[in-house]
Design an enzyme around this catalytic site. Structure first.
Site, PDB file in Angstrom:
ATOM      1  N   ASN A   9      38.468  51.041  39.857  1.00 27.58           N
ATOM      2  CA  ASN A   9      37.372  51.732  40.533  1.00 27.58           C
ATOM      3  C   ASN A   9      37.709  51.738  42.020  1.00 27.58           C
ATOM      4  O   ASN A   9      37.549  50.725  42.692  1.00 27.58           O
ATOM      5  CB  ASN A   9      36.059  50.974  40.257  1.00 27.58           C
ATOM      6  N   LYS A  11      36.338  53.250  44.391  1.00 29.25           N
ATOM      7  CA  LYS A  11      35.155  53.380  45.255  1.00 29.25           C
ATOM      8  C   LYS A  11      35.429  54.404  46.369  1.00 29.25           C
ATOM      9  O   LYS A  11      36.186  55.337  46.158  1.00 29.25           O
ATOM     10  CB  LYS A  11      34.755  52.005  45.814  1.00 29.25           C
ATOM     11  N   HIS A 101      26.923  51.879  38.016  1.00 22.96           N
ATOM     12  CA  HIS A 101      27.499  50.805  38.830  1.00 22.96           C
ATOM     13  C   HIS A 101      26.404  50.207  39.715  1.00 22.96           C
ATOM     14  O   HIS A 101      25.523  50.917  40.191  1.00 22.96           O
ATOM     15  CB  HIS A 101      28.644  51.353  39.683  1.00 22.96           C
ATOM     16  N   GLU A 103      26.371  49.378  42.689  1.00 23.66           N
ATOM     17  CA  GLU A 103      26.256  49.999  44.017  1.00 23.66           C
ATOM     18  C   GLU A 103      25.437  51.282  43.932  1.00 23.66           C
ATOM     19  O   GLU A 103      24.688  51.618  44.850  1.00 23.66           O
ATOM     20  CB  GLU A 103      27.656  50.246  44.605  1.00 23.66           C
ATOM     21  N   GLU A 173      29.338  43.354  35.131  1.00 23.01           N
ATOM     22  CA  GLU A 173      29.719  43.054  36.507  1.00 23.01           C
ATOM     23  C   GLU A 173      28.593  42.292  37.210  1.00 23.01           C
ATOM     24  O   GLU A 173      27.633  42.911  37.684  1.00 23.01           O
ATOM     25  CB  GLU A 173      29.986  44.351  37.274  1.00 23.01           C
ATOM     26  N   GLY A 179      33.129  42.281  45.004  1.00 20.76           N
ATOM     27  CA  GLY A 179      33.619  42.382  46.368  1.00 20.76           C
ATOM     28  C   GLY A 179      33.382  41.130  47.204  1.00 20.76           C
ATOM     29  O   GLY A 179      33.561  41.148  48.423  1.00 20.76           O
ATOM     30  N   SER A 219      35.514  40.816  41.520  1.00 20.79           N
ATOM     31  CA  SER A 219      36.586  40.010  42.119  1.00 20.79           C
ATOM     32  C   SER A 219      37.641  39.583  41.104  1.00 20.79           C
ATOM     33  O   SER A 219      38.191  38.477  41.196  1.00 20.79           O
ATOM     34  CB  SER A 219      36.006  38.795  42.856  1.00 20.79           C
TER      35      SER A 219
HETATM   36  P1  PGA Z   1      35.687  44.173  42.988  1.00 15.34           P
HETATM   37  O1  PGA Z   1      34.781  45.381  42.431  1.00 15.34           O
HETATM   38  O2  PGA Z   1      36.805  43.999  42.020  1.00 15.34           O
HETATM   39  O3  PGA Z   1      36.149  44.623  44.336  1.00 15.34           O
HETATM   40  O4  PGA Z   1      34.787  42.967  43.050  1.00 15.34           O
HETATM   41  C1  PGA Z   1      34.565  45.557  41.077  1.00 15.34           C
HETATM   42  C2  PGA Z   1      33.639  46.722  40.841  1.00 15.34           C
HETATM   43  O5  PGA Z   1      32.673  46.885  41.613  1.00 15.34           O
HETATM   44  O6  PGA Z   1      33.831  47.516  39.906  1.00 15.34           O
END
Ligand code: PGA
Length: 256
Positions: A9, A11, A101, A103, A173, A179, A219
């Site tokens: 992803n 982003k 997601h 976000e 997640e 993140g 992460s």
């Molecule tokens: P990250 O993001 O690996 O940077 O924690 C994962 C995601 O949001 O899909």
């Protein structure tokens, strides 16, 4: 055997040239180098909308690397300035769409109901959803996280007939791990993945539950992927930050 999946992803990262070189580095590798021959993992790259056409053009003759989008409009077409429809995505041979997601839920106020509409448009256009669910730290500390996740799944996915549900990919997640550099422990991940599978079995039966790929995200990186992917109910990862470096992404894909 369940399909193993590692999805990147990206982003809102990478300009055109960066997206091109990251893709070229990944698709330029043989299946042996990617590890996809050895462990049967399916790789999915999910760039920003504007890069989709460019990325797809680099995919020629590449097996086991697939194209995904990060979102889709909840309406089929019309006067929705700035939105991208499912029909548009499929016209660029997009196969998967990340949906729900955290976000999107947090910053764009997406609800379980809106996500359900998007899921229907994704299936209606012959694509497949990578459905994200996961709890905040607060919910976990209150002990309500499993109920919360089950409810996200019920409200957005359980209207689907079994023939469609069996094609869904789920990504667990935990929001507190995205993140942040904090990863769920393999025990925490396994506990939730098993609860999700049980929830699916209660609605669609054990056979479909056993077939549903459930990815971990938050992460995930080369140093922890092996331990996470060794869990009985973890079928791969949805990778954010570590998907922006081809070496890390490939190392994660080889972690089964
Ligand atoms: P990250 O993001 O690996 O940077 O924690 C994962 C995601 O949001 O899909």
């Amino acid at each position: 055997m369940r399909q193993k999946i590692v999805a990147g992803n990206w982003k809102m990262n990478l300009i055109k040239e960066e997206a091109q070189s990251l893709t070229a580095e990944i698709v330029g590798m043989s299946n042996d180098e990617l590890g996809t021959n050895q462990n049967g993992v399916k790789l999915i790259l999910c760039p920003s909308f504007v890069h989709i056409s460019t990325i797809k053009s680099l995919f020629k003759n590449v097996k086991n690397v697939h194209l995904g989008a990060q979102n889709v409009a909840s309406q089929a077409e019309g006067a929705y300035t700035g939105e991208v429809s499912a029909e548009m995505l499929v016209s660029y041979q997009v196969e998967y769409v990340i949906i729900g997601h955290s976000e999107r839920r947090q910053y764009f106020k997406e609800t379980n109901q809106e996500i359900a509409q998007k899921i229907d448009l994704i299936f209606g256009n012959g694509m497949l959803p990578i459905f994200c669910c996961g709890e905040t730290l607060e919910l976990r500390e209150e002990g309500n996280h499993i109920e919360f996740i089950k409810n996200q799944i019920s409200e957005s996915l359980f209207h689907l007939p079994a023939s469609k549900f069996e094609k869904v990919v789920i990504a667990y997640e935990p929001i507190w791990a995205i993140g942040t550099g904090k990863t769920a422990s393999s025990e925490q991940a396994q506990e939730i993945h098993a609860a999700i599978r049980e929830h699916i079995a209660s609605k669609y039966g054990q056979e479909i539950a056993d077939k549903t790929p459930i990815l971990y995200g938050g992460s995930c990186k080369p140093s922890n992927a092996k331990e996470l992917f060794a869990c009985a109910d973890v079928d791969g990862g949805l990778i954010g930050g570590a998907a922006l470096k081809s070496r890390d992404f490939i190392e994660i894909a080889k972690s089964f």
